[in-house]
Design a protein around this motif. Structure first.
Motif, short mmCIF file in Angstrom:
data_model
loop_
_atom_site.label_atom_id
_atom_site.label_comp_id
_atom_site.label_asym_id
_atom_site.label_seq_id
_atom_site.Cartn_x
_atom_site.Cartn_y
_atom_site.Cartn_z
N VAL A 32 0.97 -1.25 -0.17
CA VAL A 32 -0.08 -0.02 0.03
C VAL A 32 0.88 1.27 0.05
O VAL A 32 2.06 1.22 0.32
N LEU A 33 0.21 2.27 -0.48
CA LEU A 33 1.10 3.51 -0.30
C LEU A 33 0.78 4.08 0.96
O LEU A 33 -0.41 4.41 1.33
N VAL A 34 1.44 4.93 1.69
CA VAL A 34 1.17 5.48 2.75
C VAL A 34 2.12 7.00 2.46
O VAL A 34 3.09 7.31 2.05
N VAL A 35 0.90 8.15 2.72
CA VAL A 35 1.51 9.53 2.28
C VAL A 35 1.36 10.29 3.51
O VAL A 35 0.20 10.60 4.05
N TYR A 38 -3.61 6.39 3.99
CA TYR A 38 -3.10 5.16 3.44
C TYR A 38 -3.96 4.40 2.41
O TYR A 38 -5.18 4.50 2.57
N MET A 39 -3.11 4.61 1.21
CA MET A 39 -3.99 4.33 0.21
C MET A 39 -3.67 2.71 -0.21
O MET A 39 -2.77 2.30 -0.73
N ASP A 40 -4.74 1.96 0.06
CA ASP A 40 -4.84 0.34 -0.10
C ASP A 40 -5.58 0.25 -1.35
O ASP A 40 -7.21 0.40 -1.24
N SER A 41 -5.08 -0.45 -2.27
CA SER A 41 -5.95 -0.82 -3.70
C SER A 41 -6.91 -1.84 -3.35
O SER A 41 -7.48 -2.33 -4.37
N THR A 42 -7.09 -2.47 -1.99
CA THR A 42 -8.06 -3.48 -1.88
C THR A 42 -8.84 -3.29 -0.63
O THR A 42 -9.56 -3.88 0.07
N PHE A 48 -7.20 5.32 7.36
CA PHE A 48 -6.75 3.96 6.84
C PHE A 48 -7.38 3.54 5.86
O PHE A 48 -6.90 2.46 4.99
N LYS A 49 -8.47 4.11 5.17
CA LYS A 49 -9.07 3.66 4.07
C LYS A 49 -9.42 5.08 3.11
O LYS A 49 -10.44 5.21 2.76
N PHE A 50 -8.02 5.70 2.80
CA PHE A 50 -8.44 6.89 1.92
C PHE A 50 -8.66 6.20 0.48
O PHE A 50 -8.32 5.45 -0.07
N PRO A 51 -9.73 7.08 0.05
CA PRO A 51 -10.34 6.52 -1.23
C PRO A 51 -9.31 6.57 -2.29
O PRO A 51 -8.72 7.69 -2.65
N CYS A 52 -9.15 5.45 -3.10
CA CYS A 52 -8.15 5.42 -4.18
C CYS A 52 -8.41 4.51 -5.24
O CYS A 52 -9.60 3.64 -4.97
N HIS A 53 -7.67 4.06 -6.28
CA HIS A 53 -8.02 3.14 -7.17
C HIS A 53 -8.16 1.93 -6.48
O HIS A 53 -7.36 1.61 -5.65
N GLN A 54 -8.90 1.15 -7.00
CA GLN A 54 -8.87 -0.20 -6.76
C GLN A 54 -8.94 -1.38 -7.47
O GLN A 54 -9.44 -1.14 -8.82
N GLN A 55 -7.84 -2.16 -7.30
CA GLN A 55 -7.54 -3.37 -8.26
C GLN A 55 -8.62 -4.26 -8.25
O GLN A 55 -9.39 -4.70 -7.19
N ALA A 56 -9.00 -4.89 -9.36
CA ALA A 56 -10.01 -5.75 -9.65
C ALA A 56 -9.63 -7.08 -9.29
O ALA A 56 -10.55 -7.72 -8.30
N SER A 57 -8.54 -7.56 -9.38
CA SER A 57 -8.01 -8.73 -8.77
C SER A 57 -6.60 -8.90 -9.07
O SER A 57 -6.04 -8.21 -9.78
N GLY A 58 -6.09 -10.20 -8.92
CA GLY A 58 -4.48 -10.31 -9.25
C GLY A 58 -3.61 -9.67 -8.28
O GLY A 58 -3.92 -9.40 -7.18
#
Length: 319
Positions: free
Chosen positions: A186-189, A199-203, A243-253
């Motif tokens: 995840v990215l932390v800014v 906290y930018m978590d794509s999941t 902890f759940k900052f809105p960001c791009h969400q990965q579909a899967s993988g």
């Protein structure tokens, strides 16, 4: 009779003298009036000139400020186009990049990360970064922001971050790094000017992760930073963590690394904002065909700005 003529002549002379004097006085007044008008005109011209100069200085200052604000974005714009298309792809033939995004389960430190064929397809910047890794991995002490690293030596991680804060907290809008809480990146800014940590978590839409160990590390490093800079004033001490900052969400993988890199690129375009509520990201998935652009851009930035001795973020091991 003669006396009367003389007196008349004298009176005429006095009258002529008086007329001449009045004429001279009037001319002097006209001259003074013209001089005053000329002086006022000159003052007005000087005022207009000064105003123009001030306007020019302000324009130059604004230009310099905009150049400084865009510095980070321009640094990351040297080779690849920064604007990543995040709209759903309408192309029928989407390239298969799964062999580049899948986890390399057979990886061992010091061994090639990619085959020669894949490296050639990845581009010159990837070849250069891979060569740098292969040539120098034994000589470099590595430290990653990960849960195992925190558990193993929390004080070292706190000290590492505490040393970075004084160097960048006042000069940069954001301090960012990748963090692995376990099997995921995840990215932390950190936004020092707003006392915020994102906290930018794509999941984050489908998973909940425990960031408390990292939060403790950041808070302790922040306290050390405030103590060193003596800025621990009312309203300045507390950091606010999202902890759940809105960001791009990965579909899967297993593409979380690409999402971290892309969120870094997006963060660089947000430099200069004056309100934290204006810091917003899209929340949809990134089209798979864009992942190659993200990789190329990230690798190019690492080679030119981090690994290169002339890079803005180069940090020699001997320092």
């Amino acid at each position: 009779m003669t006396k009367c003529v003389q007196e008349a002549a004298k009176a005429e002379q006095e009258k002529a003298k008086k007329v001449e004097h009045e004429k001279a006085t009037k001319a002097e007044q006209e001259k003074a009036k013209l001089a005053e008008q000329e002086k006022a005109k000159k003052a007005e011209q000087e005022k207009a000139k000064k105003a123009q100069q001030e306007k020019g200085k302000k324009a130059q200052k604004d230009k310099g400020k905009k150049a400084e604000v865009g510095k980070m974005t321009s640094k990351t714009n040297k080779v690849a186009n920064c604007q990543i298309n995040v709209e759903p792809s309408k192309k029928k033939d989407v390239p298969d990049l799964s062999h580049w995004t899948a986890q390399n389960r057979g990886f061992k430190p010091g061994q090639p990360m990619m085959s020669a064929k894949d490296l050639k397809e990845a581009g010159h910047a990837c070849v250069a970064l891979h060569k740098f890794y292969m040539d120098s991995w034994k000589d470099n002490e590595t430290m990653s922001f990960s849960l195992p690293c925190i558990n193993m030596d929390k004080e070292f991680v706190v000290d590492y971050l505490a040393k970075a804060l004084p160097q960048f907290a006042k000069a940069k809008d954001y301090i960012m790094f990748a963090f692995n809480p376990g099997g995921h990146w995840v990215l932390v800014v950190i936004a020092p000017k707003w006392n915020k940590v994102w906290y930018m978590d794509s999941t984050s839409a489908t998973a909940t992760r425990d960031f408390d160990p990292l939060k403790t590390v950041i808070d302790e490093a922040w306290t050390q930073f405030l103590s060193i800079t003596r800025t621990n004033k009312k309203g300045k001490a507390k950091l606010y963590h999202s902890f759940k900052f809105p960001c791009h969400q990965q579909a899967s993988g297993e593409t979380c690394g690409f999402y971290v890199a892309h969120h870094m690129i997006l963060t660089a375009t947000k430099v200069g904002l004056t309100r934290p509520e204006d810091f917003k990201f899209p929340t949809g998935p990134i089209p798979v065909e864009e992942l190659g652009k993200i990789r190329a851009k990230t690798v190019t930035f690492l080679m030119s700005q981090v690994i290169s001795a002339k890079g803005e973020f180069h940090y020699p091991n001997s320092s």
